[in-house]
Design a protein around this motif. Sequence first.
Motif, mmCIF file in Angstrom:
data_model
loop_
_atom_site.group_PDB
_atom_site.id
_atom_site.type_symbol
_atom_site.label_atom_id
_atom_site.label_comp_id
_atom_site.label_asym_id
_atom_site.label_seq_id
_atom_site.Cartn_x
_atom_site.Cartn_y
_atom_site.Cartn_z
ATOM 1 N N THR A 289 0.858 -1.185 0.000
ATOM 2 C CA THR A 289 0.000 0.000 0.000
ATOM 3 C C THR A 289 0.890 1.230 0.000
ATOM 4 O O THR A 289 1.869 1.307 0.746
ATOM 5 C CB THR A 289 -0.910 0.023 1.251
ATOM 6 O OG1 THR A 289 -1.654 -1.191 1.303
ATOM 7 C CG2 THR A 289 -1.856 1.202 1.225
ATOM 8 N N ASN B 264 -2.600 5.208 0.097
ATOM 9 C CA ASN B 264 -3.940 4.604 0.117
ATOM 10 C C ASN B 264 -4.299 3.849 -1.159
ATOM 11 O O ASN B 264 -5.463 3.590 -1.414
ATOM 12 C CB ASN B 264 -5.014 5.645 0.432
ATOM 13 C CG ASN B 264 -4.873 6.166 1.840
ATOM 14 O OD1 ASN B 264 -4.586 5.410 2.761
ATOM 15 N ND2 ASN B 264 -5.066 7.456 2.019
ATOM 16 N N LYS B 265 -3.334 3.508 -1.969
ATOM 17 C CA LYS B 265 -3.542 2.684 -3.162
ATOM 18 C C LYS B 265 -2.795 1.367 -2.959
ATOM 19 O O LYS B 265 -1.705 1.340 -2.382
ATOM 20 C CB LYS B 265 -3.041 3.379 -4.430
ATOM 21 C CG LYS B 265 -3.768 4.664 -4.743
ATOM 22 C CD LYS B 265 -5.198 4.391 -5.150
ATOM 23 C CE LYS B 265 -5.901 5.683 -5.567
ATOM 24 N NZ LYS B 265 -7.247 5.442 -6.039
ATOM 25 N N GLN B 266 -3.379 0.273 -3.466
ATOM 26 C CA GLN B 266 -2.780 -1.040 -3.259
ATOM 27 C C GLN B 266 -2.299 -1.666 -4.559
ATOM 28 O O GLN B 266 -2.794 -1.354 -5.641
ATOM 29 C CB GLN B 266 -3.795 -1.981 -2.604
ATOM 30 C CG GLN B 266 -4.149 -1.575 -1.193
ATOM 31 C CD GLN B 266 -5.058 -2.594 -0.519
ATOM 32 O OE1 GLN B 266 -5.860 -3.256 -1.152
ATOM 33 N NE2 GLN B 266 -4.912 -2.709 0.787
ATOM 34 N N CYS C 11 0.661 -0.222 -7.847
ATOM 35 C CA CYS C 11 0.025 0.351 -6.656
ATOM 36 C C CYS C 11 -0.915 1.488 -7.060
ATOM 37 O O CYS C 11 -0.665 2.654 -6.752
ATOM 38 C CB CYS C 11 1.118 0.863 -5.728
ATOM 39 S SG CYS C 11 0.965 0.353 -4.047
ATOM 40 N N ILE C 12 -2.021 1.118 -7.729
ATOM 41 C CA ILE C 12 -2.950 2.127 -8.231
ATOM 42 C C ILE C 12 -4.404 1.810 -7.895
ATOM 43 O O ILE C 12 -5.305 2.556 -8.274
ATOM 44 C CB ILE C 12 -2.810 2.301 -9.762
ATOM 45 C CG1 ILE C 12 -3.090 0.993 -10.481
ATOM 46 C CG2 ILE C 12 -1.441 2.865 -10.125
ATOM 47 C CD1 ILE C 12 -3.174 1.108 -12.002
ATOM 48 N N TYR C 13 -4.641 0.723 -7.175
ATOM 49 C CA TYR C 13 -6.013 0.263 -6.954
ATOM 50 C C TYR C 13 -6.512 0.633 -5.559
ATOM 51 O O TYR C 13 -5.735 0.709 -4.608
ATOM 52 C CB TYR C 13 -6.089 -1.252 -7.158
ATOM 53 C CG TYR C 13 -5.670 -1.647 -8.551
ATOM 54 C CD1 TYR C 13 -6.524 -1.446 -9.632
ATOM 55 C CD2 TYR C 13 -4.415 -2.174 -8.795
ATOM 56 C CE1 TYR C 13 -6.138 -1.777 -10.919
ATOM 57 C CE2 TYR C 13 -4.021 -2.516 -10.073
ATOM 58 C CZ TYR C 13 -4.879 -2.314 -11.134
ATOM 59 O OH TYR C 13 -4.488 -2.636 -12.405
ATOM 60 N N GLU C 14 -7.834 0.840 -5.444
ATOM 61 C CA GLU C 14 -8.450 1.149 -4.154
ATOM 62 C C GLU C 14 -8.329 -0.027 -3.188
ATOM 63 O O GLU C 14 -8.119 0.161 -2.000
ATOM 64 C CB GLU C 14 -9.926 1.493 -4.342
ATOM 65 C CG GLU C 14 -10.172 2.772 -5.097
ATOM 66 C CD GLU C 14 -11.644 2.962 -5.428
ATOM 67 O OE1 GLU C 14 -12.511 2.326 -4.798
ATOM 68 O OE2 GLU C 14 -11.931 3.769 -6.328
ATOM 69 N N GLU C 15 -8.484 -1.228 -3.723
ATOM 70 C CA GLU C 15 -8.422 -2.423 -2.883
ATOM 71 C C GLU C 15 -8.010 -3.619 -3.729
ATOM 72 O O GLU C 15 -8.441 -3.761 -4.862
ATOM 73 C CB GLU C 15 -9.788 -2.679 -2.251
ATOM 74 C CG GLU C 15 -9.760 -3.638 -1.100
ATOM 75 C CD GLU C 15 -11.111 -3.723 -0.392
ATOM 76 O OE1 GLU C 15 -11.406 -4.802 0.117
ATOM 77 O OE2 GLU C 15 -11.840 -2.714 -0.352
ATOM 78 N N ASN D 10 -11.559 -0.667 -8.122
ATOM 79 C CA ASN D 10 -11.055 0.602 -8.627
ATOM 80 C C ASN D 10 -12.242 1.442 -9.088
ATOM 81 O O ASN D 10 -13.134 0.937 -9.763
ATOM 82 C CB ASN D 10 -10.075 0.376 -9.786
ATOM 83 C CG ASN D 10 -9.004 1.435 -9.812
ATOM 84 O OD1 ASN D 10 -8.714 2.057 -8.798
ATOM 85 N ND2 ASN D 10 -8.402 1.630 -10.962
#
Length: 157
Positions: free
Chosen positions: A107, A110-112, A126-130, A143
Amino acid sequence: MKICAIFLMSLLLGIDCFGIPQSDDIGQKSDSTLVFAVNCVGYAYFSDYNGKVLFDEYFDEVRPFSEGYAFVKKHGKWSWINTKGELMVPLKYDKVEAVGKDLVLVTNNNKQGCIRKKSGIEVLPCIYEEVSVARNGKFEIKNYGRWGYYNSRGVPI
């Protein structure tokens, strides 16, 4: 016995450190192969059974070795090292978490994303919300409020 003596001595002297033996089965390993993750106030390191600092490196925080790798934090950022003390990826993540045998969920801001533990190769940026790893080796990605699936190579399916 020596491990207990070290721990008791640190309590008596008021040293705020605690070492964790890094062995899956302490009873089956000799004392010379034990590695300790020592976290003190303000610094952390790995040491051998005799208290010698391994890797000539100090960190903010260290976690126990597992399957040949240990998570380390320095200057507020996380990475992981191998048993030679080599960083597998740069110290740049806000959070790291092992998922499965060879994946690390990372992370940053706040991007995973997800990285292969052994090679340091990025599977998902590392560009996804979850991000979560399903049992079948696929990734579930959130995303922009929507969920999607990626295969184990990071390709959308």
